[in-house]
Write a protein that holds these residues in place. Structure first.
Motif, short mmCIF file in Angstrom:
data_model
loop_
_atom_site.label_atom_id
_atom_site.label_comp_id
_atom_site.label_asym_id
_atom_site.label_seq_id
_atom_site.Cartn_x
_atom_site.Cartn_y
_atom_site.Cartn_z
N LEU A 144 0.83 -1.06 0.14
CA LEU A 144 0.04 -0.07 -0.09
C LEU A 144 0.95 1.41 -0.01
CD1 LEU A 144 -2.65 -1.17 2.64
CD2 LEU A 144 -3.03 -0.70 -0.08
N VAL A 145 1.83 1.21 0.83
CA VAL A 145 2.89 2.46 0.95
C VAL A 145 3.43 2.68 -0.30
CG1 VAL A 145 4.72 3.38 2.31
CG2 VAL A 145 3.05 2.54 3.51
N SER A 146 4.11 1.42 -1.02
CA SER A 146 5.09 1.58 -2.04
C SER A 146 4.12 2.06 -3.29
CB SER A 146 5.49 0.07 -2.34
OG SER A 146 6.21 -0.27 -1.51
N ALA A 147 2.89 1.40 -3.46
CA ALA A 147 1.85 1.87 -4.44
C ALA A 147 1.71 3.46 -4.35
CB ALA A 147 0.74 1.03 -4.34
N SER A 148 1.39 3.94 -3.18
CA SER A 148 1.16 5.28 -3.17
C SER A 148 2.38 6.25 -3.66
CB SER A 148 0.87 5.79 -1.57
OG SER A 148 -0.08 5.02 -0.96
#
Length: 313
Positions: A144-148
């Motif tokens: 989730l953080v990487s995709a953001s």
């Protein structure tokens, strides 16, 4: 009017918050203090989360990333403004303006996405507590953080390339303290239709998705909290998301005033004041909101301070 292309004129002038000489020292001291408090506060939260094993949970993993985004967010605009006030030089190069625009859009959209991710985390924790460990596994949190980060880096890059394709008029004065996209576009000599279309479609879509996700998450959260029979249980459940809700209200409330208010009610002065609220004040208040309302953070910060005192002595 004589029009010039940026191949011959390659700099802009940031007019800042005030052109009154007697106000410059006050503004410099005020924003330097706010910047230092913001960076130190967010740094302490990140340090507390890293050093305390009890805080190695999804909620605090997202909070550490939010604190990092806040520090980078405020560092995109405030240092340049302080340098301009100190040197009495309002010039910013064309490349510097585009770079500032890129990183500003990256971190403002990243903050919005992280707030949505944190809302989802609170939704799972309150509405599906028995499945929390299974759902919020470390792989999903990192994803989730990487995709953001990746999505917003590409989104900001798109806007930067589109801005680079424009030509600008002889007037290179930006009525702002940083290179925001709306004041930047207002100086264009060429038709910025494509830029505005991308802003209102992609930017509007991302903003709408963020608001819908936040609204749906908190609708389920409040519905679940109201079903808890005991008052103490309701208070405990609400306390786990009250800090996040405060930050969401402050960030989205002020940013919407800048980008989604009716043109008839907007002016350069009101936009600048609202921009100060969500680019400087909100990142500064976030550490206080989370540390003052969170027992785990307060406990970890006390331990951190005590350890530093022992090492110092």
């Amino acid at each position: 009017m004589e029009w010039e292309n940026l191949t011959s004129v390659s700099e802009f002038f940031l007019l800042g918050l005030s052109e009154q000489p007697e106000q410059q020292e006050v503004l410099f001291g005020l924003f330097l203090s706010m910047y230092l408090v913001t960076v130190m506060g967010n740094f302490l939260i990140i340090l507390a989360i890293i050093t305390d094993a009890q805080l190695h949970t999804p909620m605090y993993f997202f909070l550490a990333n939010l604190s990092l985004a806040d520090s980078c967010f405020v560092s995109t605009t405030v240092p340049k403004m302080l340098a301009n006030i100190w040197t009495q030089n309002q010039v910013i190069s064309y490349a510097g303006c585009l770079s500032q625009l890129y990183f500003f859009m990256l971190f403002v959209m990243l903050e919005a996405c992280l707030l949505v991710v944190m809302a989802y985390d609170r939704y799972v924790a309150i509405c599906h507590p028995l499945h929390y460990i299974v759902v919020m596994r470390p792989e999903l949190c990192v994803l989730l953080v990487s995709a953001s980060w990746i999505m917003n880096a590409l989104h900001s890059l798109l806007h930067t390339f589109l801005m680079n394709s424009l030509s600008f008029c002889a007037n290179h004065e930006i009525p702002h303290f940083f290179c925001d996209i709306n004041p930047f576009l207002s100086l264009s000599c060429t038709d910025p239709f494509i830029n505005e279309l991308v802003i209102f479609t992609i930017g509007g879509l991302v903003g709408l998705v963020c608001v819908l996700c936040l609204t749906i998450s908190y609708a389920y959260i409040f519905s679940t909290i109201l079903k808890i029979p005991s008052v103490q249980g309701k208070r405990k459940a609400f306390s786990t998301c009250s800090s996040h809700l405060s930050v969401v209200s402050l960030f989205f409330g002020t940013s919407f005033c800048v980008y989604f208010s009716p043109p008839s009610t907007r002016s350069a002065e009101t936009d600048t004041v609202a921009s100060v609220m969500y680019t400087v004040v909100t990142p500064m208040l976030n550490p206080f909101i989370y540390s003052l309302r969170n027992r785990d953070i307060k406990s970890s910060l006390r331990k951190l301070i005590q350890v530093r005192k022992i090492h110092f002595h």
